[in-house]
Design a protein around this motif. Structure first.
Motif, PDB file in Angstrom:
ATOM      1  N   UNK A  10      13.163   9.130 -13.943  1.00  0.00           N
ATOM      2  CA  UNK A  10      12.666   9.135 -12.792  1.00  0.00           C
ATOM      3  C   UNK A  10      13.724   8.496 -12.015  1.00  0.00           C
ATOM      4  N   UNK A  11      13.768   9.497 -11.058  1.00  0.00           N
ATOM      5  CA  UNK A  11      14.902   9.093 -10.384  1.00  0.00           C
ATOM      6  C   UNK A  11      14.523   9.080  -8.671  1.00  0.00           C
ATOM      7  N   UNK A  12      14.225   6.932  -8.111  1.00  0.00           N
ATOM      8  CA  UNK A  12      13.952   7.353  -6.561  1.00  0.00           C
ATOM      9  C   UNK A  12      15.080   7.698  -5.608  1.00  0.00           C
ATOM     10  N   UNK A 120      15.751   5.309 -12.735  1.00  0.00           N
ATOM     11  CA  UNK A 120      16.775   4.866 -12.828  1.00  0.00           C
ATOM     12  C   UNK A 120      17.121   5.137 -11.062  1.00  0.00           C
ATOM     13  N   UNK A 121      16.890   3.993 -10.269  1.00  0.00           N
ATOM     14  CA  UNK A 121      16.596   3.680  -8.593  1.00  0.00           C
ATOM     15  C   UNK A 121      18.097   3.901  -7.814  1.00  0.00           C
ATOM     16  N   UNK A 139      13.886  -3.766  -5.178  1.00  0.00           N
ATOM     17  CA  UNK A 139      13.284  -3.667  -6.382  1.00  0.00           C
ATOM     18  C   UNK A 139      12.800  -4.168  -7.418  1.00  0.00           C
ATOM     19  N   UNK A 140      13.608  -5.618  -7.926  1.00  0.00           N
ATOM     20  CA  UNK A 140      13.802  -6.092  -8.583  1.00  0.00           C
ATOM     21  C   UNK A 140      11.790  -6.826  -8.861  1.00  0.00           C
ATOM     22  N   UNK A 141      11.841  -7.532  -7.573  1.00  0.00           N
ATOM     23  CA  UNK A 141      10.711  -8.358  -7.298  1.00  0.00           C
ATOM     24  C   UNK A 141       8.940  -7.334  -7.194  1.00  0.00           C
ATOM     25  N   UNK A 142       9.298  -5.934  -6.721  1.00  0.00           N
ATOM     26  CA  UNK A 142       8.406  -5.256  -6.349  1.00  0.00           C
ATOM     27  C   UNK A 142       7.927  -4.871  -8.059  1.00  0.00           C
ATOM     28  N   UNK A 296      19.603   0.895 -11.846  1.00  0.00           N
ATOM     29  CA  UNK A 296      19.615   0.870 -10.863  1.00  0.00           C
ATOM     30  C   UNK A 296      21.883   0.416 -11.004  1.00  0.00           C
ATOM     31  N   UNK A 297      22.639   1.792  -9.553  1.00  0.00           N
ATOM     32  CA  UNK A 297      24.408   1.621  -9.975  1.00  0.00           C
ATOM     33  C   UNK A 297      24.430   0.124  -9.305  1.00  0.00           C
ATOM     34  N   UNK A 298      25.267  -0.070  -9.544  1.00  0.00           N
ATOM     35  CA  UNK A 298      25.504  -1.719  -8.743  1.00  0.00           C
ATOM     36  C   UNK A 298      26.405  -2.087  -7.519  1.00  0.00           C
ATOM     37  N   UNK A 299      25.795  -1.113  -6.656  1.00  0.00           N
ATOM     38  CA  UNK A 299      26.730  -0.542  -5.833  1.00  0.00           C
ATOM     39  C   UNK A 299      24.873  -0.686  -4.370  1.00  0.00           C
ATOM     40  N   UNK A 300      25.490  -0.557  -2.884  1.00  0.00           N
ATOM     41  CA  UNK A 300      24.349  -0.367  -1.817  1.00  0.00           C
ATOM     42  C   UNK A 300      24.228   0.576  -1.115  1.00  0.00           C
TER      43      UNK A 300
END
Length: 348
Positions: A10-12, A120-121, A139-142, A296-300
């Protein structure tokens, strides 16, 4: 999940005005990726069509109304919304944040219902996602709220893994946020993750000091002497391979990190600056400690290059591969654990 079925990822979609859609579509433009997984993108047909046309990406996809209807061998798009959101590449807009959260919520629900196997977000903007019904820093807290377990931000490559005692908090709040319970909890999450998710039976973990030079025996702050050292000693005596606290300034430069399976940094930049420097854009953000797998990728959002076709999709592709591998490792770990328990019952 049946052994013969390919893993559903799944991909957001992330912020529609950032590079999220671009790195997703570039990844699956290469149809060989469909041999590794079945992608299920949570957005809409209209949104994906607009993005691929604007970016000049050639990709075919299969529109579905529910993730359970995804077809193997195709890139699937779940129609989460019917309307056509306004896309303004490179701009931070409330609408961009709202649709990022719509996509995320739908993907997480599908994950909880086992309609997808892993998540994967794509990148979000922590500011424009805030609303009356979504007040999480990221993401992490949610995900920690929605999924079982205690979450930990774990930045990973094949050769380097860095976790955080504290993540998205102001630097001034770091010392007060670190206590023996936090240290024990985070260390055990990393230890369990290394065993279950990465197949390391007896992981070695290094903790970095809170203060410069780990406080220099209390001269530059007392937190390392009074809080970190006693907990590390206690855990070590209990049989955990936990070491430190190490002075952060020389730890990475001297290749000290290569002696350990993971490093636990005291705060965000202490861990992420060396990680992103050493990972060369191929790092992955993994949420350890949850009942489900999320990477998740490590970029914004990279607004400065959004809509220009310049985004590098390697980190997203790595996040995808890592999610698949961790899922398989967890299945293997579960089977080994069940077999071991069964043998114990037989012996009794």
């Amino acid at each position: 999940m049946q052994e013969s079925r390919i893993i559903r990822v799944g991909i957001s979609i992330g912020d529609l005005n950032g590079i999220g859609c671009e790195v997703i579509l570039k990844t699956f433009e290469d149809t060989r990726m469909l041999e590794f997984c079945t992608p299920v993108i949570f957005a809409s047909n209209k949104t994906i069509t607009h993005q691929k046309n604007a970016l000049g990406i050639t990709i075919n996809y299969n529109g579905v109304h529910d993730a359970s209807k995804a077809i193997d061998g195709k890139t699937n798009v779940v129609n989460v919304w019917k309307e056509t959101p306004k896309i303004e590449f490179g701009k931070e807009t409330k609408e961009g944040g709202a649709y990022a959260i719509k996509s995320l919520r739908a993907a997480v629900e599908a994950l909880k219902e086992d309609k997808i196997d892993v998540l994967v977000t794509a990148p979000i903007n922590k500011k424009n996602i805030q609303s009356e019904d979504f007040k999480f820093p990221g993401h992490t807290d949610y995900l920690a709220k929605e999924l079982e377990g205690e979450s930990l931000m774990f930045m990973i490559t094949d050769d380097l893994k860095v976790g955080l005692l504290t993540d998205h908090i102001p630097v001034k709040d770091v010392p007060a946020s670190i206590n023996p319970i936090v240290i024990r909890t985070k260390t055990r999450i990393i230890e369990k993750s290394l065993q279950m998710d990465f197949g390391i039976r007896r992981p070695k973990i290094a903790l970095l000091g809170i203060n410069p030079h780990s406080g220099d025996h209390g001269v530059i702050g007392k937190e390392d002497e009074e809080i970190m050292k006693p907990v590390i000693k206690e855990m070590s005596e209990a049989g955990h391979l936990v070491y430190g606290p190490y002075s952060a300034d020389s730890f990475f430069g001297s290749d000290g990190y290569k002696k350990f399976d993971a490093i636990l940094a005291a705060y965000h930049d202490q861990g992420l600056i060396p990680f992103k420097t050493l990972s060369f854009g191929n790092g992955v953000n993994y949420t350890a400690g949850l009942s489900k797998v999320r990477t998740s990728p490590d970029h914004g959002t990279a607004y400065e290059i959004a809509g220009q076709g310049k985004a590098d999709h390697n980190s997203f592709k790595e996040a995808l591969f890592k999610a698949i591998q961790i899922f398989k490792n967890r299945e293997e770990y579960r089977q080994l654990t069940e077999n071991a328990l069964q043998k114990q019952k037989i012996r009794r």
